[in-house]
Design an enzyme around this catalytic site. Structure first.
Site, PDB file in Angstrom:
ATOM      1  N   HIS A  47       0.904  -1.305  -0.168  1.00 30.59           N
ATOM      2  CA  HIS A  47       0.067   0.178  -0.033  1.00 30.59           C
ATOM      3  C   HIS A  47       0.859   1.260  -0.090  1.00 30.59           C
ATOM      4  CE1 HIS A  47      -3.758  -1.827   1.986  1.00 30.59           C
ATOM      5  NE2 HIS A  47      -4.066  -1.380   0.775  1.00 30.59           N
TER       6      HIS A  47
ATOM      7  N   CYS B 122      -2.505   2.736   9.090  1.00 31.21           N
ATOM      8  CA  CYS B 122      -3.312   1.771   8.656  1.00 31.21           C
ATOM      9  C   CYS B 122      -4.624   1.926   9.513  1.00 31.21           C
ATOM     10  CB  CYS B 122      -2.853   0.533   8.505  1.00 31.21           C
ATOM     11  SG  CYS B 122      -1.433   0.085   7.347  1.00 31.21           S
TER      12      CYS B 122
HETATM   13  N1  ARG Z   1      -4.022  -6.984   6.590  1.00 34.69           N
HETATM   14  C1  ARG Z   1      -4.299  -5.855   5.903  1.00 34.69           C
HETATM   15  C2  ARG Z   1      -4.326  -6.093   4.568  1.00 34.69           C
HETATM   16  O1  ARG Z   1      -3.273  -6.589   4.054  1.00 34.69           O
HETATM   17  C3  ARG Z   1      -3.650  -4.841   6.333  1.00 34.69           C
HETATM   18  C4  ARG Z   1      -3.906  -3.501   5.889  1.00 34.69           C
HETATM   19  C5  ARG Z   1      -2.877  -2.291   6.304  1.00 34.69           C
HETATM   20  N2  ARG Z   1      -3.617  -1.051   5.892  1.00 34.69           N
HETATM   21  C6  ARG Z   1      -2.841   0.152   5.226  1.00 34.69           C
HETATM   22  N3  ARG Z   1      -3.676   1.167   5.322  1.00 34.69           N
HETATM   23  N4  ARG Z   1      -1.856  -0.268   4.771  1.00 34.69           N
HETATM   24  O2  ARG Z   1      -5.138  -5.589   3.649  1.00 34.69           O
END
Ligand code: ARG
Length: 276
Positions: A175, A269
């Protein structure tokens, strides 16, 4: 004013955040390299770490709204992924993985029931603030692992702000918000190696004075940080960023979100900013 100026003073502005307590957080599937279902999660500890983060925001004078967690959606604690809100207008999310699909409608319903009139259900995959970062001049948008490049056009059309697409190339930084953080206005910090050569050149051009994060701080998810214009809340293990942040007049606020790191997320996150 030069960066070395000791009197450089940063002003925090009060923010409104949306968070979701990790009441049902667990790692039962793996959709990013951080997630290992064989590694146990200490749920009471995860909850205590999350509460510390929320309490820190409150102590700094920010408003925190909370979203009701759903027992069937263990990643809901990562509330940043549920939407992008600018000027009170809401671009909903559409998740890349089936495991998280259900979160999008819960977010949209929350916005509708909290007085947000303009809630857009997107046509293309985007994971909210996971892949969109808002600076004074642009919306920076990640692609490569989750959000579709088509979602960038959709965001540009919806918000009427220029969207700069950036290619993510390292699966650990799946991300945008794991590789880049907006500190204030058009000031950012980022980890160049998370981006394609062309995107690195774009970042150098837009942000020639950016704070550059090295491999160790990036791997501690140090860029998964939240700034209110003065305080920068970030994972405590990313200690290499503290000095450079202070040199720029920011106040690092180290947080321990070690249990949530097992899901591949940290401070940012867990925090969706509601820009009104
Ligand atoms: N386990 C989640 C995923 O892989 C983690 C998300 C993390 N969020 C973020 N904004 N980077 O989607």
């Amino acid at each position: 004013m030069s960066r070395e100026e000791p009197s450089l003073r940063r002003d925090a502005t009060p923010r409104r955040y949306l968070m979701c307590p990790p009441a049902h957080f667990k790692v039962t599937y793996s959709i990013n390299p951080w997630m290992d279902p064989a590694k146990p999660v200490d749920l009471p500890l995860a909850m205590a770490q999350w509460e510390d983060l929320r309490d820190r925001y409150l102590a700094l004078g920010h408003t925190v709204e909370t979203l009701e967690p759903d027992p069937g959606l263990p990643d809901m604690v990562f509330a940043a992924n549920g939407a992008l809100v600018i000027d009170g207008r809401v671009l909903g999310a559409r998740f890349a993985h089936a495991e998280r699909t259900g979160e999008a409608e819960i977010h949209r319903a929350w916005f509708r029931s909290h007085g947000f009139r303009d809630v857009h259900e997107p046509a293309h995959v985007n994971e909210g603030e996971g892949d969109f970062a808002v600076t004074a001049s642009w919306i920076l948008a990640g692609r490569g692992f989750r959000s579709s490049p088509l979602s960038h056009d959709e965001a540009q059309e919806f918000f009427g702000r220029p969207v700069i697409g950036l290619d993510l190339v390292d699966p650990r930084y799946y991300h945008l918000d794991t590789a880049l953080c907006v500190l204030d206005g058009d000031e950012v910090m980022y980890h160049p190696e998370a981006f394609s050569p062309g995107s690195r050149a774009v970042l150098r051009r837009l942000f020639p004075d950016a704070l550059i994060a090295g491999a160790e701080d990036a791997a501690a998810l140090g860029l998964n940080a939240v700034s209110d214009g003065r305080h920068v809340l970030l994972p405590q293990a990313a200690a290499g960023l503290f000095g450079p942040l202070r040199d720029r007049g920011f106040e690092p606020v180290p947080m321990d979100l070690g249990e949530l790191l097992k899901g591949g997320g940290s401070v940012k996150c867990c925090t969706q900013e509601l820009r009104m």
